[in-house]
Design a protein around this motif. Structure first.
Motif, short mmCIF file in Angstrom:
data_model
loop_
_atom_site.label_atom_id
_atom_site.label_comp_id
_atom_site.label_asym_id
_atom_site.label_seq_id
_atom_site.Cartn_x
_atom_site.Cartn_y
_atom_site.Cartn_z
N MET A 174 1.15 -1.11 -0.07
CA MET A 174 -0.04 -0.05 0.05
C MET A 174 0.90 1.30 0.05
O MET A 174 1.75 1.32 0.82
CB MET A 174 -0.85 -0.06 1.15
CG MET A 174 -1.92 1.19 1.24
SD MET A 174 -2.94 0.94 2.73
CE MET A 174 -4.13 -0.36 2.17
N ARG A 234 -0.06 7.37 0.00
CA ARG A 234 -1.27 8.26 -0.66
C ARG A 234 -2.49 7.32 -0.20
O ARG A 234 -3.60 7.85 0.26
CB ARG A 234 -1.19 8.50 -1.94
CG ARG A 234 -2.41 9.21 -2.76
CD ARG A 234 -2.02 9.51 -3.93
NE ARG A 234 -1.01 10.59 -4.10
CZ ARG A 234 -0.51 11.24 -5.39
NH1 ARG A 234 -1.17 10.94 -6.49
NH2 ARG A 234 0.42 12.20 -5.21
N GLU A 235 -2.35 6.04 -0.71
CA GLU A 235 -3.80 4.96 -0.48
C GLU A 235 -3.91 4.94 1.10
O GLU A 235 -4.96 4.99 1.52
CB GLU A 235 -3.28 3.85 -1.18
CG GLU A 235 -4.66 2.93 -1.14
CD GLU A 235 -4.35 1.57 -1.72
OE1 GLU A 235 -5.19 0.87 -1.88
OE2 GLU A 235 -3.22 1.23 -2.17
N ARG A 257 -5.61 8.15 2.34
CA ARG A 257 -6.79 8.22 1.67
C ARG A 257 -7.89 7.30 2.62
O ARG A 257 -8.98 7.71 2.94
CB ARG A 257 -6.96 7.93 0.22
CG ARG A 257 -8.26 7.83 -0.17
CD ARG A 257 -8.19 7.38 -1.88
NE ARG A 257 -8.00 6.09 -1.87
CZ ARG A 257 -8.89 5.11 -1.81
NH1 ARG A 257 -10.12 5.36 -1.32
NH2 ARG A 257 -8.65 3.75 -2.07
N TRP A 258 -7.36 5.92 2.69
CA TRP A 258 -8.47 5.09 3.70
C TRP A 258 -8.43 5.69 5.17
O TRP A 258 -9.65 5.60 5.44
CB TRP A 258 -7.77 3.86 3.82
CG TRP A 258 -8.10 2.92 2.61
CD1 TRP A 258 -7.30 2.36 1.71
CD2 TRP A 258 -9.27 2.32 2.42
NE1 TRP A 258 -7.96 1.56 0.85
CE2 TRP A 258 -9.21 1.34 1.10
CE3 TRP A 258 -10.51 2.53 2.86
CZ2 TRP A 258 -10.28 1.09 0.64
CZ3 TRP A 258 -11.69 1.87 2.46
CH2 TRP A 258 -11.62 1.10 1.08
#
Length: 200
Positions: free
Chosen positions: A106, A109-110, A113-114
């Motif tokens: 992961m 950024r992801e 975001r999560w």
């Protein structure tokens, strides 16, 4: 103009065929039984024609299920769904970024975001050091899982299991287990930072 299931199917396949034609995917077109005349006819189809197809209640298609593709596809989708659910569960349990990067690849950024989607507060600072009791509780629980995994690295579900079993913060679990795997085992009766060559 209201659509129906037959029209939706026809429009979707025609749009797919037009895209195959534009991309030069002749193999896909042949597999759908499009011949030279049909390909010439596709050249003249525009978006307005696809919109008009919404009024049709028939379709010109023969549906044939390829079970050799269908079942592996469903298995892949199920695996992805379960992986995403596990990732969300870990993040809700405050899994650190480096854990998610190592176990799932992961990106930061992801990950951010999560956490935003799950309305979690930003995580800052290093995880606190565990006291002697929690350190030994985690040690024995970790050893049981290591032996059950035949010395293989722990998977994401193992870390989640340790979290539920010990009630220790996932950030602390990850940090300490990584330390043990890299440098050795904790000394009996000592703090989490100390290591020796053999276990308690």
């Amino acid at each position: 103009m209201s659509s129906n299931k037959e029209a939706d199917l026809t429009s979707a396949v025609l749009l797919y065929a037009v895209r195959c034609l534009a991309e030069g995917d002749q193999q896909a077109l042949r597999s759908m039984n499009f011949g030279p005349k049909e390909l010439d006819a596709l050249q003249g189809i525009n978006l307005a024609d696809l919109y008009r197809a919404d009024a049709l209640r028939v379709h010109c298609l023969k549906i044939d299920l390829d079970r050799e593709v269908f079942w592996p596809m469903l298995a892949h989708l199920r695996h992805q769904r379960e992986s995403e659910e596990l990732q969300r569960t870990l993040i809700v349990a405050d899994a650190p970024l480096d854990m998610m990067q190592q176990l799932f690849g992961m990106s930061s950024r992801e990950y951010t975001r999560w956490r935003r989607v799950l309305t979690l507060a930003p995580s800052v600072g290093r995880p606190p050091e565990l006291d002697e009791t929690d350190t030994h509780t985690l040690w024995y629980a970790w050893q049981e899982r290591v032996q059950a995994c035949a010395e293989a690295p722990l998977a994401a579900v193992d870390y989640l299991g340790l979290y539920h079993e010990t009630d220790i913060a996932l950030r602390c679990i990850w940090a300490l287990v990584q330390r043990w795997e890299a440098y050795g085992e904790p000394m009996a009766g000592a703090g989490a930072n100390q290591v020796i060559e053999h276990g308690p």
